[in-house]
Design a protein around this motif. Structure first.
Motif, PDB file in Angstrom:
ATOM      1  N   SER A  51       0.807  -1.213   0.000  1.00 41.74           N
ATOM      2  CA  SER A  51       0.000   0.000   0.000  1.00 41.74           C
ATOM      3  C   SER A  51       0.844   1.269   0.000  1.00 41.74           C
ATOM      4  N   MET A  52       2.105   1.207   0.433  1.00 43.52           N
ATOM      5  CA  MET A  52       2.866   2.445   0.574  1.00 43.52           C
ATOM      6  C   MET A  52       3.903   2.690  -0.512  1.00 43.52           C
ATOM      7  N   SER A  53       4.423   1.630  -1.093  1.00 46.48           N
ATOM      8  CA  SER A  53       5.651   1.786  -1.876  1.00 46.48           C
ATOM      9  C   SER A  53       5.428   2.230  -3.313  1.00 46.48           C
ATOM     10  N   ASP A  54       6.451   2.932  -3.853  1.00 38.88           N
ATOM     11  CA  ASP A  54       6.542   3.112  -5.292  1.00 38.88           C
ATOM     12  C   ASP A  54       7.111   1.843  -5.908  1.00 38.88           C
ATOM     13  N   ARG A  55       8.164   1.346  -5.282  1.00 39.05           N
ATOM     14  CA  ARG A  55       8.734   0.070  -5.722  1.00 39.05           C
ATOM     15  C   ARG A  55       9.061  -0.776  -4.506  1.00 39.05           C
ATOM     16  N   ILE A  56       9.045  -2.095  -4.700  1.00 45.71           N
ATOM     17  CA  ILE A  56       9.350  -3.031  -3.623  1.00 45.71           C
ATOM     18  C   ILE A  56      10.531  -3.894  -4.052  1.00 45.71           C
ATOM     19  N   VAL A  57      11.450  -4.126  -3.119  1.00 50.11           N
ATOM     20  CA  VAL A  57      12.544  -5.071  -3.355  1.00 50.11           C
ATOM     21  C   VAL A  57      12.265  -6.281  -2.482  1.00 50.11           C
ATOM     22  N   ILE A  58      12.063  -7.426  -3.085  1.00 48.61           N
ATOM     23  CA  ILE A  58      11.862  -8.636  -2.284  1.00 48.61           C
ATOM     24  C   ILE A  58      13.206  -9.303  -2.073  1.00 48.61           C
ATOM     25  N   MET A  59      13.551  -9.502  -0.804  1.00 48.65           N
ATOM     26  CA  MET A  59      14.857 -10.079  -0.484  1.00 48.65           C
ATOM     27  C   MET A  59      14.696 -11.447   0.148  1.00 48.65           C
ATOM     28  N   ARG A  60      15.693 -12.306  -0.135  1.00 48.00           N
ATOM     29  CA  ARG A  60      15.759 -13.599   0.543  1.00 48.00           C
ATOM     30  C   ARG A  60      17.220 -13.976   0.699  1.00 48.00           C
ATOM     31  N   ASP A  61      17.606 -14.410   1.880  1.00 46.84           N
ATOM     32  CA  ASP A  61      18.981 -14.855   2.150  1.00 46.84           C
ATOM     33  C   ASP A  61      20.017 -13.867   1.641  1.00 46.84           C
ATOM     34  N   GLY A  62      19.772 -12.592   1.830  1.00 45.55           N
ATOM     35  CA  GLY A  62      20.759 -11.581   1.468  1.00 45.55           C
ATOM     36  C   GLY A  62      20.777 -11.197   0.004  1.00 45.55           C
ATOM     37  N   ALA A  63      19.943 -11.832  -0.809  1.00 46.57           N
ATOM     38  CA  ALA A  63      19.941 -11.502  -2.234  1.00 46.57           C
ATOM     39  C   ALA A  63      18.577 -10.957  -2.648  1.00 46.57           C
ATOM     40  N   VAL A  64      18.562 -10.230  -3.782  1.00 53.04           N
ATOM     41  CA  VAL A  64      17.308  -9.688  -4.287  1.00 53.04           C
ATOM     42  C   VAL A  64      16.615 -10.747  -5.125  1.00 53.04           C
ATOM     43  N   GLU A  65      15.345 -11.023  -4.831  1.00 56.61           N
ATOM     44  CA  GLU A  65      14.590 -11.974  -5.620  1.00 56.61           C
ATOM     45  C   GLU A  65      13.907 -11.277  -6.788  1.00 56.61           C
ATOM     46  N   GLN A  66      13.305 -10.117  -6.497  1.00 60.64           N
ATOM     47  CA  GLN A  66      12.590  -9.396  -7.544  1.00 60.64           C
ATOM     48  C   GLN A  66      12.413  -7.946  -7.122  1.00 60.64           C
ATOM     49  N   VAL A  67      12.494  -7.029  -8.102  1.00 56.60           N
ATOM     50  CA  VAL A  67      12.260  -5.613  -7.852  1.00 56.60           C
ATOM     51  C   VAL A  67      11.169  -5.138  -8.799  1.00 56.60           C
ATOM     52  N   GLY A  68      10.226  -4.346  -8.280  1.00 55.29           N
ATOM     53  CA  GLY A  68       9.210  -3.820  -9.182  1.00 55.29           C
ATOM     54  C   GLY A  68       8.175  -3.024  -8.430  1.00 55.29           C
ATOM     55  N   THR A  69       7.226  -2.440  -9.162  1.00 55.73           N
ATOM     56  CA  THR A  69       6.127  -1.732  -8.516  1.00 55.73           C
ATOM     57  C   THR A  69       5.251  -2.770  -7.824  1.00 55.73           C
TER      58      THR A  69
END
Ligand SMILES: Nc1ncnc2c1ncn2[C@@H]1O[C@H](COP(=O)(O)OP(=O)(O)OP(=O)(O)O)[C@@H](O)[C@H]1O
Ligand SMILES: [Mg+2]
Lengths: 334, 281
Positions: A206-224
């Motif tokens: 609800s708040m973000s322009d973009r979200i970075v999904i992280m797992r185990d120190g790495a980025v899984e996916q970035v996007g709106t």
């Protein structure tokens, strides 16, 4: 009104890693953060969100990689020279100072004139609606009020970037939603780049322009939020942000959101049903109902339907058909 | 009646026997001493008048206060550094440090006082070594003077300074210091504006503790002062045991008692004493 550093605040995170001994807490993260953006780091506990934020703030050294503000490397700049605002988990307000002194601290250590500090603090207190509490100590405030003091304190010196580490973690559900709105509103008004850490997916959506999904120190996916919800690239992203059914087909795995499925009693739907089976259980949640469905092939699916649409009520044990639009099931990467 | 019953928590009943015993055992002798100070050798304020006519008494008085103040400042300064180091080093080193601190805490004051004589005395280890190396030709007078008394007392008091400060510092939320740095404060500014004010209760607690304990110091001044540094406690014992002027001794003891009480009262005007002594204010 508040003047943002309109020409500053883009942040480049280039292949940043952090090792604690041999343990890799952050693993080669690349991020390009726009000026004025509201970026959320989302991930389960231990995924490295705080570690990444602390490296951006300058409290932790980077093992490898580089962090730059507006193109200039800041990796060697100490925390107190970076001029990033930060709202700590638990707020970390100065308990021996009044609200006014807390908010004015950043300007006061910069030895700005008394009159300027007073004016700026009044403006900030107005922004977070705490003017009447100016002379109280933090211990005499509620959690939500303390949170707003922390925000005002971090914004008072007009930082180009504001870092927030689970700022709403200590608040109860109702207050959280209220403060989320206020936070979003303040972000809109000050135009500062916000980097926001949370493990609450609704908050992130609800708040973000973009979200970075992280797992185990790495980025899984970035996007709106829209991209992440509608087009998750793998099972982790699909499962972490919202709920998802995973359909294993010969050409790969598909993610299908429970609310995108339509369910009808056997033979009553239009067209060819996608799947058939029986209803295992129905859980009533007021506005919606959650149906556990077992297909004839033995696949388990979750189906969410709006209560108002369930006019001829379905019953447990009844056989039914499932329908969904073309494109509702998203093919995932391996 | 109802009001009394309301304000009197039933818990008081449980502790009442013990409380009465303690009050009787403490208050009795203290009142006796105060009584002595106005009746011995003859009824009247004669003993107290001595304060204003006897130069030597006045000198002893000021010596005591001066030594106690310097001891307090010295041990709190050193204790603060030690407590700071203990709180901010690794867990393992911290337990080593705590052990060392407690060992010195447990060693008898006599042993500690005499080891200073061995170390810093006229023919002590340090003087011998310095002379042997040819750095000095005459032994340095560390002992048998006020310097000696101060060294001995500060050394003895350091654990007392460290413990309240340690408790205080351990309870601090270190993220507050991070927040200060994040807001642009230098290390020095963070210390002066955040760390120091937050450790003030600990400083006050250990200062009070040390000042009050130093007032009653007896062995160290006697041994390390070499008879040249007379403090009030030793003077009282001389009055009691040698000259048998119990009235004077009682007067001085009473004065010390009221001095300490007055100090506690003044402190309590500035801050809640319960906060100083670790209560939750
Ligand atoms: N100082 C440290 N020494 C060793 N390991 C650490 C240290 N700090 C963090 N870690 C490890 O790094 C990993 C990432 O921690 P981090 O605090 O960044 O997680 P997080 O995503 O913020 O989790 P949470 O949502 O619980 O706050 C964790 O496995 C943690 O145990
Ligand atoms: Mg965290």
């Amino acid at each position: 009104m508040f003047e943002a550093n309109s020409d500053k605040g883009s942040l480049q995170v280039r292949n940043v890693s952090k090792y604690f001994g041999t343990f890799c807490a952050v693993d080669g993260i690349d991020l390009e953060i726009q000026r004025g953006e509201f970026l959320t780091l989302l991930g389960p506990s231990g995924s490295g969100k705080t570690t990444l934020l602390m490296m951006i703030a300058g409290f932790l050294d980077i093992t490898t990689g580089d962090i730059a503000l507006d193109g200039n490397s800041i990796s060697d700049v100490p925390a107190e020279k970076r001029n990033f605002g930060m709202v700590f988990q638990g707020y970390a307000l100065f308990p021996h100072m009044t609200v006014r002194e807390n908010v004015g601290y950043a300007l006061s250590v910069r030895k700005r004139p008394e009159s300027e500090i007073r004016e700026k603090v009044n403006e900030m207190l107005d922004l977070v609606q705490l003017t009447e509490f100016a002379d109280r100590k933090p211990g005499q405030l509620s959690g939500g009020q303390q949170q707003r003091v922390a925000l005002a304190r971090a914004l008072c010196f007009e930082p180009p970037v504001l870092l927030l580490d689970e700022p709403l973690g200590a608040l109860d559900k109702k207050l959280r939603v209220e403060v989320q709105d206020q936070l979003k509103d303040i972000h809109r008004r000050v135009g500062t780049t916000f980097i926001y850490v949370t493990h609450d997916q609704e908050e992130a959506l609800s708040m973000s322009d973009r979200i970075v999904i992280m797992r185990d120190g790495a980025v899984e996916q970035v996007g709106t939020p829209y991209e992440l919800y509608e087009k998750p690239i793998n099972e982790f992203a699909a499962g972490f942000l919202g709920k998802s059914n995973f359909l294993h087909r010969s050409d790969g795995v598909y993610a299908l959101r429970p609310e995108k499925i339509d369910i009808r009693p056997s033979g009553t739907g239009e067209g060819e049903p996608r799947l058939s089976g029986t209803i295992q259980s129905i859980t009533y949640f007021g506005s919606m109902q959650r149906i556990m469905f077992l297909t004839t092939d033995g696949e388990e699916l979750e189906v969410d339907i709006d209560s108002w649409r369930n006019r001829d009520p379905l019953a447990e044990g009844q056989s039914a058909d499932l329908f969904w639009d073309k494109g509702a099931a998203v093919k995932l990467e391996e | 009646m109802n009001a009394i019953r309301k304000s009197l928590h039933p818990g008081w009943l449980l502790v009442a026997p013990f409380l009465l015993l303690v009050i009787a055992l403490y208050l009795g002798p203290i009142l006796n001493i105060l009584w002595l100070s106005v009746t011995d050798p003859e009824p009247g304020m004669g003993n107290y008048r001595k304060l204003f006519v006897s130069d030597s008494l006045l000198r002893i008085f000021w010596t005591t206060i001066r030594i106690c103040l310097i001891t307090t400042v010295g041990s709190v300064l050193l204790g603060y550094s030690i407590a700071y180091a203990m709180v901010h080093c690794h867990q393992k080193q911290k337990s080593y440090m705590l052990t060392l601190l407690l060992v010195s805490f447990w060693i008898s004051i006599l042993v500690r006082t005499f080891s200073w004589l061995m170390l810093l005395g006229h023919r002590g280890l340090v003087n011998n070594a310095l002379e042997g190396m040819g750095v000095i030709s005459e032994p340095i007078a560390f002992m048998r003077n006020e310097l000696g008394v101060l060294i001995g007392m500060i050394h003895y008091m350091i654990p007392y300074a460290v413990l309240p400060l340690l408790v205080n510092m351990q309870s601090l939320d270190m993220r507050v210091m991070d927040a200060s740095r994040n807001l642009g404060a230098s290390g020095q500014q963070t210390f002066m504006r955040v760390y120091l004010p937050l450790t003030l209760p600990g400083i006050v607690a250990s200062s009070l503790l040390i000042f009050i304990l130093s007032l009653g110091f007896y062995v160290t001044p006697a041994v390390l002062g070499g008879g040249k540094v007379l403090m009030i406690a030793e003077y009282i014992s001389v009055q009691l045991l040698v000259t048998l002027k119990w009235g004077t001794a009682a007067m001085l003891a009473g004065l010390m008692l009221f001095g300490v009480l007055a100090m506690l009262y003044i402190m309590s005007r500035f801050m809640k004493l319960s906060a100083v002594f670790g209560g939750s204010a």
